[in-house]
Design an enzyme around this catalytic site. Structure first.
Site, PDB file in Angstrom:
ATOM      1  N   CYS B 374       0.824  -1.225   0.000  1.00 35.09           N
ATOM      2  CA  CYS B 374       0.000   0.000   0.000  1.00 35.09           C
ATOM      3  C   CYS B 374       0.852   1.268   0.000  1.00 35.09           C
ATOM      4  O   CYS B 374       0.459   2.290   0.582  1.00 35.09           O
ATOM      5  CB  CYS B 374      -0.973   0.037   1.181  1.00 35.09           C
ATOM      6  SG  CYS B 374      -2.142  -1.323   1.188  1.00 35.09           S
ATOM      7  N   VAL B 375       2.036   1.173  -0.606  1.00 37.56           N
ATOM      8  CA  VAL B 375       2.889   2.364  -0.750  1.00 37.56           C
ATOM      9  C   VAL B 375       3.318   2.454  -2.215  1.00 37.56           C
ATOM     10  O   VAL B 375       4.510   2.447  -2.533  1.00 37.56           O
ATOM     11  CB  VAL B 375       4.130   2.303   0.189  1.00 37.56           C
ATOM     12  CG1 VAL B 375       4.845   3.665   0.236  1.00 37.56           C
ATOM     13  CG2 VAL B 375       3.726   1.899   1.596  1.00 37.56           C
TER      14      VAL B 375
END
Lengths: 80, 421
Positions: B374-375
């Protein structure tokens, strides 16, 4: 409309019907061919889970190779 | 003295054989395992109480004990991060909800800006991206360096007198980078900007003292701190919480809803109840209280010291193999207890690596996470393309891991490198 998991199961089957066997990398690269079926984050975890479920149920054979896992469709499950 | 063998025995998950294999759990940055003490606290609620708690609800015996125990858990959480008052602790579903709450309710006008970084978890970036889109405010991005570090000088460049809020991650879930939080807070406060820090990966591993660092808001992820899922914490300085707009409204947030002259006039409660609409996760609150009790008993300094020794071994062991690219700073002192890596050759997908360690190791299942954590923005920035299925593998540690587990992993990683060579 089928649920999220079933869509990914169909995604893996449709990809393997086009190329059998295929490596994980090849399967992920072919997701664009079936955008309505291959759902989830780009990282591909949902497709991997679908492939593992098919392997556990005996529809797909999963085999380790030097370039990762190769997935082979053995028989097509009946999915509504 | 901490008896680490005893600590490990508090986590029954690790005592089992799964598919006949021992588990090596290296996925605590996603989800920490739960000690017996946490689920016993939750079991107590579900088995012996099971009633409503909260502001002004049921006052019978089961309800009043529920209210008493949940407020006691709030006190424990306040003590865990050294908040001035338990009224500064808001229970949320998770850290993501806390970040959304701040982003959605902070007064923000079109001529003001928000500063964040490319290293944020999507939960730290997107709530502010969305709010800026709504208000027409500028979202300014500080780019992390190639090695995943954040330079205070870059914040100095982006923050000005029109900056309303600076949002950034204290310890990155991707690179492990520990950010220069105190320096950035100082810069932000010089411009009267507020700071919200994402403590999801920091607070479970090191002592967080919100008063010492003078952060305005921060969020914690209880499930990464030995606590249950479905509960998180938003901390905010009390006067600032009072100034935030309402978020969710409904039961439990009101003092009264007057009906007068054909109109309804709601009168809202002050924080923390102002932000806790509807029936709450009472069992989760008790579990959260037990989790921070558990960590406090071990001592956060002990937790950090042990993890730093282990993460140094893990980091240096992976680097020594010279077959893997490691994301983030190469100095273990600048890192949290996790290492994200990928093979230098692009032959094998990250999902295959985690599946290999899950299935192909004799006697063990080594459980890690792979993907983009999620980056995505930072990975695009450094040339990893999530859109093409590229990603990394992350090994993350916690209090129940052992040096022997790291040795086993490094041996197997070396074997794996030979397999794909």
């Amino acid at each position: 409309m089928s649920n999220f998991k079933d869509r990914n199961i169909k995604c893996v089957i449709e990809i393997l019907k086009k190329q059998n066997p295929a490596t994980t990398k090849e399967i992920l690269a072919m997701r664009d061919l079936f955008p309505d079926l291959c759902a989830g984050c780009t990282s591909g975890g949902d497709v991997m889970l679908a492939g593992k479920e098919l392997a556990e149920q005996g529809y797909v054979e999963k085999k380790w190779t030097s370039v990762g896992f190769a997935w082979k469709l053995l028989k097509e499950p009946e999915i509504e | 003295m901490v008896v680490w063998e005893r600590i490990r025995r508090d986590f029954p998950v690790l005592g089992q054989l799964y598919d006949g294999k021992s588990l090596i759990y290296f996925d605590s940055a996603c989800m920490a395992l739960k000690p017996v003490q946490v689920w016993e606290a939750m079991e107590y609620y579900y088995k012996y109480l099971g009633a409503c708690g909260g502001a002004g609800r049921s006052t019978h015996s089961l309800g009043s004990e529920t209210s008493m125990l949940t407020e006691d858990a709030r006190n424990k959480m306040a003590s865990f991060i050294n908040a001035e008052s338990p009224n500064e602790i808001i229970w949320t579903r998770n850290a993501t909800e806390g970040l959304n709450l701040v982003a959605a309710t902070i007064p923000l006008s079109k001529d003001e800006n928000v500063v964040t970084t490319t290293l944020e978890h999507h939960s730290g970036m997107l709530p502010f991206y969305k709010r800026c889109k709504e208000t027409g405010s500028e979202l300014r991005l500080v780019e992390a360096k190639e090695d995943g570090t954040l330079d205070p000088a870059d914040f100095e460049e982006k923050i000005d007198d029109k900056t309303k809020i600076v949002s950034f991650v204290h310890a990155s879930n991707l690179t492990g980078t520990v950010a220069p939080l105190e320096e950035v807070i100082k810069i932000a406060h010089e411009h009267d900007a507020l700071v919200v820090s994402d403590e999801a990966q920091f607070a479970p591993h090191q002592k967080l003292d919100v008063r010492d660092i003078d952060v305005d808001f921060c969020v914690l992820s209880v499930h990464k701190a030995c606590g249950p899922t479905g509960i998180g914490v938003l901390y905010g300085k009390y006067d600032l919480l009072k100034k935030l707009d309402m978020y969710m409204v409904g039961g439990d947030v009101i003092e009264d809803v007057v009906y007068e002259g054909g109109e309804v006039i709601p009168k809202y409660l002050p924080p923390p109840h102002k932000f806790e609409a509807g029936l709450q996760n009472y069992g989760g609150m008790l579990g959260a209280g037990a989790a921070v009790d558990y960590l406090q008993e071990i001592g956060m300094k002990n937790v950090h010291n042990r993890e730093q020794t282990f993460s140094r071994k893990l980091l240096e062991g992976i680097l020594e193999l010279e077959k893997f690219e490691v994301l983030g700073p190469l100095d273990y002192k600048q890192r949290a207890a996790l290492v994200s890596f990928r093979p230098e050759s692009d032959a094998v997908n990250h999902l295959d690596i985690t599946e290999y360690f899950n299935e192909m190791i004799p006697n063990y299942k080594i459980l890690m996470r792979s993907g983009n954590m999620c980056v995505h923005p930072f990975q695009y920035q450094i040339g990893i393309n999530p859109g093409k299925g590229e990603g990394v593998v992350r090994a993350s540690l916690y209090i129940y891991n052992t040096m022997n587990e790291i040795d086993i992993f490094l041996t197997e990683l070396e074997n794996f490198a030979k397999v794909i060579d």
